[in-house]
Design a protein around this motif. Structure first.
Motif, PDB file in Angstrom:
ATOM      1  N   ARG A  58     -28.739  58.015  78.810  1.00  0.00           N
ATOM      2  CA  ARG A  58     -28.667  59.392  78.063  1.00  0.00           C
ATOM      3  C   ARG A  58     -29.787  59.911  78.127  1.00  0.00           C
ATOM      4  O   ARG A  58     -30.969  59.554  77.747  1.00  0.00           O
ATOM      5  CB  ARG A  58     -28.247  59.289  76.586  1.00  0.00           C
ATOM      6  CG  ARG A  58     -28.113  60.820  75.892  1.00  0.00           C
ATOM      7  CD  ARG A  58     -27.857  60.434  74.417  1.00  0.00           C
ATOM      8  NE  ARG A  58     -27.558  61.888  73.852  1.00  0.00           N
ATOM      9  CZ  ARG A  58     -26.483  62.103  73.237  1.00  0.00           C
ATOM     10  NH1 ARG A  58     -25.373  61.142  73.199  1.00  0.00           N
ATOM     11  NH2 ARG A  58     -26.278  63.263  72.582  1.00  0.00           N
ATOM     12  N   LEU A  59     -29.931  61.276  78.917  1.00  0.00           N
ATOM     13  CA  LEU A  59     -31.360  61.905  79.100  1.00  0.00           C
ATOM     14  C   LEU A  59     -31.210  63.243  78.181  1.00  0.00           C
ATOM     15  O   LEU A  59     -30.477  63.956  78.583  1.00  0.00           O
ATOM     16  CB  LEU A  59     -31.448  61.929  80.621  1.00  0.00           C
ATOM     17  CG  LEU A  59     -32.761  62.693  81.070  1.00  0.00           C
ATOM     18  CD1 LEU A  59     -33.434  62.166  82.411  1.00  0.00           C
ATOM     19  CD2 LEU A  59     -32.577  64.248  81.315  1.00  0.00           C
ATOM     20  N   GLU A  60     -32.225  63.340  77.741  1.00  0.00           N
ATOM     21  CA  GLU A  60     -32.418  64.492  76.986  1.00  0.00           C
ATOM     22  C   GLU A  60     -33.736  65.482  77.033  1.00  0.00           C
ATOM     23  O   GLU A  60     -34.805  64.786  77.212  1.00  0.00           O
ATOM     24  CB  GLU A  60     -32.408  64.341  75.385  1.00  0.00           C
ATOM     25  CG  GLU A  60     -31.007  63.837  74.868  1.00  0.00           C
ATOM     26  CD  GLU A  60     -30.904  63.316  73.474  1.00  0.00           C
ATOM     27  OE1 GLU A  60     -29.945  63.853  72.947  1.00  0.00           O
ATOM     28  OE2 GLU A  60     -31.812  62.568  73.149  1.00  0.00           O
ATOM     29  N   VAL A  61     -33.652  66.715  77.515  1.00  0.00           N
ATOM     30  CA  VAL A  61     -34.656  67.709  77.956  1.00  0.00           C
ATOM     31  C   VAL A  61     -34.481  68.837  76.841  1.00  0.00           C
ATOM     32  O   VAL A  61     -33.539  69.543  76.782  1.00  0.00           O
ATOM     33  CB  VAL A  61     -34.908  68.132  79.157  1.00  0.00           C
ATOM     34  CG1 VAL A  61     -36.034  68.797  79.300  1.00  0.00           C
ATOM     35  CG2 VAL A  61     -34.638  66.914  80.250  1.00  0.00           C
ATOM     36  N   ILE A  62     -35.640  69.229  76.127  1.00  0.00           N
ATOM     37  CA  ILE A  62     -35.715  70.215  75.259  1.00  0.00           C
ATOM     38  C   ILE A  62     -36.546  71.198  75.930  1.00  0.00           C
ATOM     39  O   ILE A  62     -37.762  70.964  76.164  1.00  0.00           O
ATOM     40  CB  ILE A  62     -35.996  70.036  73.799  1.00  0.00           C
ATOM     41  CG1 ILE A  62     -34.925  68.988  73.109  1.00  0.00           C
ATOM     42  CG2 ILE A  62     -36.138  71.519  73.024  1.00  0.00           C
ATOM     43  CD1 ILE A  62     -35.511  68.832  71.674  1.00  0.00           C
ATOM     44  N   CYS A  63     -36.352  72.438  76.322  1.00  0.00           N
ATOM     45  CA  CYS A  63     -36.919  73.528  77.098  1.00  0.00           C
ATOM     46  C   CYS A  63     -36.497  74.858  76.963  1.00  0.00           C
ATOM     47  O   CYS A  63     -35.388  75.094  76.205  1.00  0.00           O
ATOM     48  CB  CYS A  63     -37.023  73.109  78.456  1.00  0.00           C
ATOM     49  SG  CYS A  63     -35.502  72.878  79.319  1.00  0.00           S
ATOM     50  N   ALA A  64     -36.960  75.742  77.621  1.00  0.00           N
ATOM     51  CA  ALA A  64     -36.488  77.129  77.722  1.00  0.00           C
ATOM     52  C   ALA A  64     -35.118  77.226  78.555  1.00  0.00           C
ATOM     53  O   ALA A  64     -34.864  76.358  79.466  1.00  0.00           O
ATOM     54  CB  ALA A  64     -37.228  77.958  78.320  1.00  0.00           C
ATOM     55  N   ARG A  65     -34.268  78.131  78.055  1.00  0.00           N
ATOM     56  CA  ARG A  65     -32.792  77.990  78.458  1.00  0.00           C
ATOM     57  C   ARG A  65     -32.913  78.152  80.199  1.00  0.00           C
ATOM     58  O   ARG A  65     -31.928  77.426  80.960  1.00  0.00           O
ATOM     59  CB  ARG A  65     -32.120  79.266  78.010  1.00  0.00           C
ATOM     60  CG  ARG A  65     -30.618  79.669  78.301  1.00  0.00           C
ATOM     61  CD  ARG A  65     -29.665  78.467  77.849  1.00  0.00           C
ATOM     62  NE  ARG A  65     -28.246  78.494  78.388  1.00  0.00           N
ATOM     63  CZ  ARG A  65     -27.370  78.108  77.789  1.00  0.00           C
ATOM     64  NH1 ARG A  65     -27.409  77.455  76.757  1.00  0.00           N
ATOM     65  NH2 ARG A  65     -26.202  78.116  78.182  1.00  0.00           N
TER      66      ARG A  65
END
Length: 101
Positions: A58-65
């Motif tokens: 499970r890979l998660e990235v939080i960033c701009a849309r």
């Protein structure tokens, strides 16, 4: 509290793709990511994670849309046809916006 809206891109896929995905994220400009082992059942059956490359991650990235959509499109174009992969986007609120550009 001063919360800022960002997009969480979550990718669940075959663990064998981890090195390729990390390279893709670096090239595409992801500000950071988290990878964890994942187990479950889906359209391609049960993934048990008994071997390092046999399970799921499970890979998660939080960033701009815009960046999240660009990464998701890249993954869809490059990997969907040949690998078990699910991507989804969710709006999240973060407290340190400068970390998630």
């Amino acid at each position: 509290m001063n919360a800022h809206t960002r997009t969480l891109l979550t990718v669940i896929c075959e663990a064998a793709l981890e090195k390729k995905l990390v390279a893709d994220l670096q090239v595409l400009g992801a500000p950071g990511w988290t990878i964890s082992d994942a187990r479950g059942r889906g359209s391609r059956g049960v993934r048990s994670a008994e071997w390092n490359t046999e399970g799921n991650i499970r890979l998660e990235v939080i960033c701009a849309r815009e960046l999240a959509e660009r990464i998701a499109l890249h993954l869809q174009t490059r990997y969907y046809a040949n690998y078990a992969m699910v991507c989804y986007l969710a709006q999240v609120e973060v407290l340190r916006a400068e970390k998630f550009q």
